[in-house]
Design a protein around this motif. Structure first.
Motif, PDB file in Angstrom:
ATOM      1  N   LYS A  73      -0.131  10.166   5.238  1.00  0.00           N
ATOM      2  CA  LYS A  73      -0.462  10.664   6.717  1.00  0.00           C
ATOM      3  C   LYS A  73      -0.024  12.174   7.058  1.00  0.00           C
ATOM      4  O   LYS A  73       0.691  12.566   6.266  1.00  0.00           O
TER       5      LYS A  73
ATOM      6  N   LYS B  80       8.704  -0.993   5.344  1.00  0.00           N
ATOM      7  CA  LYS B  80       8.092   0.296   5.172  1.00  0.00           C
ATOM      8  C   LYS B  80       9.139   1.487   5.048  1.00  0.00           C
ATOM      9  O   LYS B  80       9.996   1.378   6.023  1.00  0.00           O
TER      10      LYS B  80
ATOM     11  N   LYS C  94       0.751  -1.044  -0.105  1.00  0.00           N
ATOM     12  CA  LYS C  94      -0.220  -0.139  -0.070  1.00  0.00           C
ATOM     13  C   LYS C  94       0.815   1.501   0.057  1.00  0.00           C
ATOM     14  O   LYS C  94       2.042   1.199   0.293  1.00  0.00           O
TER      15      LYS C  94
ATOM     16  N   GLN D 220      -3.144   8.080  -4.973  1.00  0.00           N
ATOM     17  CA  GLN D 220      -3.102   6.603  -4.746  1.00  0.00           C
ATOM     18  C   GLN D 220      -3.230   6.012  -6.028  1.00  0.00           C
ATOM     19  O   GLN D 220      -2.625   4.647  -6.399  1.00  0.00           O
TER      20      GLN D 220
ATOM     21  N   TYR E  81       4.415   7.053   2.496  1.00  0.00           N
ATOM     22  CA  TYR E  81       5.100   5.934   2.894  1.00  0.00           C
ATOM     23  C   TYR E  81       4.591   4.447   1.859  1.00  0.00           C
ATOM     24  O   TYR E  81       3.765   4.436   1.859  1.00  0.00           O
ATOM     25  N   TYR E  82       5.565   3.811   1.416  1.00  0.00           N
ATOM     26  CA  TYR E  82       5.422   2.614   1.058  1.00  0.00           C
ATOM     27  C   TYR E  82       5.634   1.640   1.806  1.00  0.00           C
ATOM     28  O   TYR E  82       6.493   1.266   2.465  1.00  0.00           O
ATOM     29  N   HIS E  83       4.396   0.546   1.810  1.00  0.00           N
ATOM     30  CA  HIS E  83       4.637  -0.738   2.532  1.00  0.00           C
ATOM     31  C   HIS E  83       4.944  -1.620   1.308  1.00  0.00           C
ATOM     32  O   HIS E  83       4.083  -1.816   0.446  1.00  0.00           O
TER      33      HIS E  83
ATOM     34  N   LYS F 130       9.878   5.786   3.955  1.00  0.00           N
ATOM     35  CA  LYS F 130       9.169   7.132   3.531  1.00  0.00           C
ATOM     36  C   LYS F 130       9.910   7.490   2.172  1.00  0.00           C
ATOM     37  O   LYS F 130      10.943   7.350   1.622  1.00  0.00           O
TER      38      LYS F 130
ATOM     39  N   GLU G 228       0.868   4.796   2.020  1.00  0.00           N
ATOM     40  CA  GLU G 228       0.155   5.452   3.207  1.00  0.00           C
ATOM     41  C   GLU G 228       0.375   6.644   2.901  1.00  0.00           C
ATOM     42  O   GLU G 228       1.754   7.211   2.707  1.00  0.00           O
TER      43      GLU G 228
END
Length: 277
Positions: A143, A198, A139, A226, A187-189, A200, A141
């Motif tokens: 934030k 994870k 995903k 996204q 952030y990439y997971h 940044k 993220e």
């Protein structure tokens, strides 16, 4: 007394450019990373990029020539200072949708499979620039940033738009638009070898995408980001160029997202590189 730097000519392929940060000397600067023509990773800092004239403003995947010297205030072996007034722009490597010429250069960087190992090697000074190839993207993220507005100190730095500051750098020009603070973090997971990781993203491109989308699509900017960085890129081969900070050498971030269509695989990427760790 300032240390006299020993500059030497270098040819560098630009592979990463981070979003600018406020600077007490140059108003704002960005960090650039790339690789020399003989395959050595190199970081160039500081670069007052938006103050450079057009004939000095390099793009990602463009070759440049300029004198560089080992940094006198950053002991990481990859870190150099550049005489940005002497930058000469060269050819851009491949069109934007063609990666076969670029992948072999990415894979000259040290390859890592685990952020923990990369953090450890960053802390002990073994590595400060590397790449990771994503196995699966989980995903993106988005934030709210802990500090979503410029501090008073940063605003004072950014307000100093005076030509007096550039008296010893004739090739710099005044910034007409104050640097926008990006109020969100990205952030990439992802997984590599089945392990969740994870990191940044501080690549200039995702920050510019936020600036454009938040202005043109204020009600759905997040969905636009996204759509590109997750929905589209999850179907690509993702090469993440990683870099750490001088002050926090254990902390690695994504300084360039390289999204390669899966049909454009390079033989160089499938080989077991001698730098693999």
């Amino acid at each position: 007394m300032a240390k006299l730097l020993s500059f030497h000519p270098a040819k560098i392929l630009i592979m990463a450019k981070t979003y600018p940060t406020p600077s007490s000397k140059y108003i704002e600067t960005c960090c650039t990373a790339g690789i020399t023509e003989d395959g050595k990773p190199v970081r160039i800092y500081p670069v007052p990029f938006r103050q450079l004239k057009d004939d000095k403003r390099y793009k990602k995947w463009q070759w440049i020539e300029a004198p560089i010297a080992q940094s006198d205030n950053d002991s990481r072996k990859e870190s150099h200072k550049i005489q940005f007034e002497n930058i000469k722009l060269g050819v851009t490597l491949g069109p934007a949708n063609q990666w076969t010429q670029r992948i072999p250069w990415i894979t000259k960087l040290p390859r890592y499979y685990d952020l923990g190992k990369l953090s450890e090697d960053g802390k002990n000074g073994t590595c400060s620039l590397a790449y990771m190839k994503v196995e699966s993207l989980i995903k993106l993220e988005i934030k709210k940033a802990d500090h979503s507005k410029h501090s008073k100190e940063d605003l004072e730095k950014l307000a100093r738009n005076s030509f007096d500051l550039f008296s010893d750098h004739g090739d710099l020009q005044e910034i007409k638009e104050i640097l926008q603070k990006i109020p969100y973090d990205f952030y990439y997971h992802f997984t590599i070898n089945g392990k969740d990781q994870k990191a940044k993203i501080i690549d200039w491109e995702i920050c510019q995408l936020y600036r454009r989308c938040s202005k043109e699509h204020p009600d759905c900017w997040e969905a636009k980001i996204q759509q590109k960085y997750f929905e589209q890129f999850k179907n690509f081969d993702l090469y993440l160029i990683m870099g750490n900070q001088n002050r926090f050498r254990y902390q690695f971030m994504i300084i360039s997202v390289c999204a390669v269509p899966r049909k454009q695989k390079s033989l160089a990427d499938e080989r077991q590189m001698t730098f693999d760790l």
